[in-house]
Design an enzyme around this catalytic site. Structure first.
Site, PDB file in Angstrom:
ATOM      1  N   SER A 103      -3.614  10.651  -1.642  1.00 41.44           N
ATOM      2  CA  SER A 103      -4.215   9.085  -0.672  1.00 41.44           C
ATOM      3  C   SER A 103      -4.865   8.144  -1.582  1.00 41.44           C
ATOM      4  O   SER A 103      -4.095   7.818  -2.554  1.00 41.44           O
ATOM      5  CB  SER A 103      -5.179   9.723   0.538  1.00 41.44           C
ATOM      6  OG  SER A 103      -4.933   8.945   1.496  1.00 41.44           O
ATOM      7  N   ASP A 205       4.597   9.472   7.197  1.00 41.74           N
ATOM      8  CA  ASP A 205       3.771   8.491   6.497  1.00 41.74           C
ATOM      9  C   ASP A 205       4.047   7.168   6.610  1.00 41.74           C
ATOM     10  O   ASP A 205       5.139   6.534   6.176  1.00 41.74           O
ATOM     11  CB  ASP A 205       3.493   9.011   5.182  1.00 41.74           C
ATOM     12  CG  ASP A 205       2.141   8.259   4.633  1.00 41.74           C
ATOM     13  OD1 ASP A 205       1.512   7.362   5.306  1.00 41.74           O
ATOM     14  OD2 ASP A 205       1.822   8.735   3.622  1.00 41.74           O
ATOM     15  N   HIS A 235       0.775  11.911   6.465  1.00 44.71           N
ATOM     16  CA  HIS A 235      -0.220  11.622   5.801  1.00 44.71           C
ATOM     17  C   HIS A 235      -1.311  12.781   5.528  1.00 44.71           C
ATOM     18  O   HIS A 235      -1.816  13.293   6.331  1.00 44.71           O
ATOM     19  CB  HIS A 235      -0.746  10.149   5.814  1.00 44.71           C
ATOM     20  CG  HIS A 235      -1.514   9.696   4.746  1.00 44.71           C
ATOM     21  ND1 HIS A 235      -0.786   9.091   3.771  1.00 44.71           N
ATOM     22  CD2 HIS A 235      -2.704   9.849   4.523  1.00 44.71           C
ATOM     23  CE1 HIS A 235      -1.728   8.645   2.764  1.00 44.71           C
ATOM     24  NE2 HIS A 235      -2.994   8.931   3.318  1.00 44.71           N
TER      25      HIS A 235
END
Ligand SMILES: *[C@@H]1O[C@H](CO)[C@@H](O)[C@H](O)[C@H]1NC(C)=O
Ligand SMILES: *[C@@H]1O[C@H](CO)[C@@H](O)[C@H](O)[C@H]1NC(C)=O
Ligand SMILES: *[C@@H]1O[C@H](CO)[C@@H](O)[C@H](O)[C@H]1NC(C)=O
Length: 265
Positions: A103, A205, A235
């Site tokens: 991330s 995502d 995600h």
């Protein structure tokens, strides 16, 4: 979307906490956030913390693979690492370094790799970049942002916009080069000696199109990229090791690392 009910339950508990801590003026109530986001203390001898700059609370944790089954280390600032003697355990081989992040950490891994490519290391040799669902964005609304929007588990487009507002300097938008790495304000990277990378993308995502553009951007700049796409992954799916994509991903990363270490550079 076939997400196990236990994971759905955990995810449904996480988001109200986030909304409690994240303010409408794009700041975070840190004391409240830290209450939920407990830091695991190091467990010597298999892990210990090293402070780099106390004024910025900059530190990293060393994991010693000879003392534990869980090898690896995170948050190592590269020039610091190059000149550090006696901080890492003797088993650490600086000629076999990888940068990895998930991330926001995937975004950081990219930027550290770009900066590191302009630095003459004496000892450190970077063998690859591992970016798991790297957090990139831009002003434009991509197809995946429009299609998935606010219906995605873990990260919605609204969440992503909030994070960028909290992160960006006043007066900047999402085309800032830290966000839109191949956007209108970004520097050319084809002359940088960037390592090969592996990039993980999830089909649930909303920011996946930015990650795919990142791959394309790297490839256009002549870099070697392995792209892993998991259609059923949301995600940060890898915080749940019981998901089948987790083991698939770990095996691919292992394969990438072995491949990169065998490569003559
Ligand atoms: C944001 O809101 C919090 C809580 O109301 C306040 O303490 C803080 O000063 C505000 N920050 C800014 C930059 O407006
Ligand atoms: C953070 O949230 C807690 C709990 O709602 C509240 O008591 C505290 O005053 C808040 N702190 C700040 C600096 O806003
Ligand atoms: C951001 O910049 C604008 C224009 O310079 C100013 O009016 C505003 O107060 C600034 N906001 C913050 C949070 O610093």
């Amino acid at each position: 979307m076939s997400i196990p009910w236990k994971i759905k339950l955990i995810l449904s508990l996480i988001s109200p906490i986030r909304y409690l801590c994240f303010r409408s003026n794009f700041t975070i109530n840190r004391s409240l956030f830290n209450f939920f986001d407990r830091k695991t203390p190091p467990s010597p001898p298999s892990s210990h913390d090293v402070i780099v700059d106390p004024s910025r609370n900059l530190w990293f944790r060393i994991f010693n693979p000879s003392a534990t089954d869980n090898g690896g280390s995170d948050d190592l600032p590269l020039p610091f690492l190059d000149s550090s003697v006696g901080i890492l355990p003797p088993v650490a081989d600086l000629t076999r370094c990888f940068l990895a992040g998930d991330s926001a950490g995937g975004n950081l891994a990219h930027h550290v790799a770009v900066r590191g490519s302009g630095f003459k290391f004496q000892r450190v040799k970077l063998r690859g970049v591992i970016a798991l669902q790297p957090f990139f964005g831009g002003e434009e609304r991509t197809e995946s942002e429009i299609r998935i929007g606010n219906s995605a588990p873990c990260l919605t487009v609204e969440d992503a916009d909030w994070y960028w507002k909290a992160f960006l300097p006043n007066g900047s938008n999402r085309d800032h080069p830290a966000v839109n790495v191949f956007g209108p304000e970004s520097a050319e990277i084809s002359s940088s000696e960037l390592s090969d990378s592996i990039i993980v993308v999830g089909g649930l995502d909303p920011i996946q199109d930015w990650q795919k553009r990142y791959c394309e951007g790297l490839r256009k700049a002549g870099k070697e990229v392995r792209l892993l796409e998991y259609p059923n992954a949301f995600h940060a799916f890898y915080i749940f090791p019981e998901l089948p994509e987790y083991s698939l991903m770990m095996n691919e990363i292992k394969d990438f690392m072995i491949h990169q270490l065998k490569k003559i550079t």
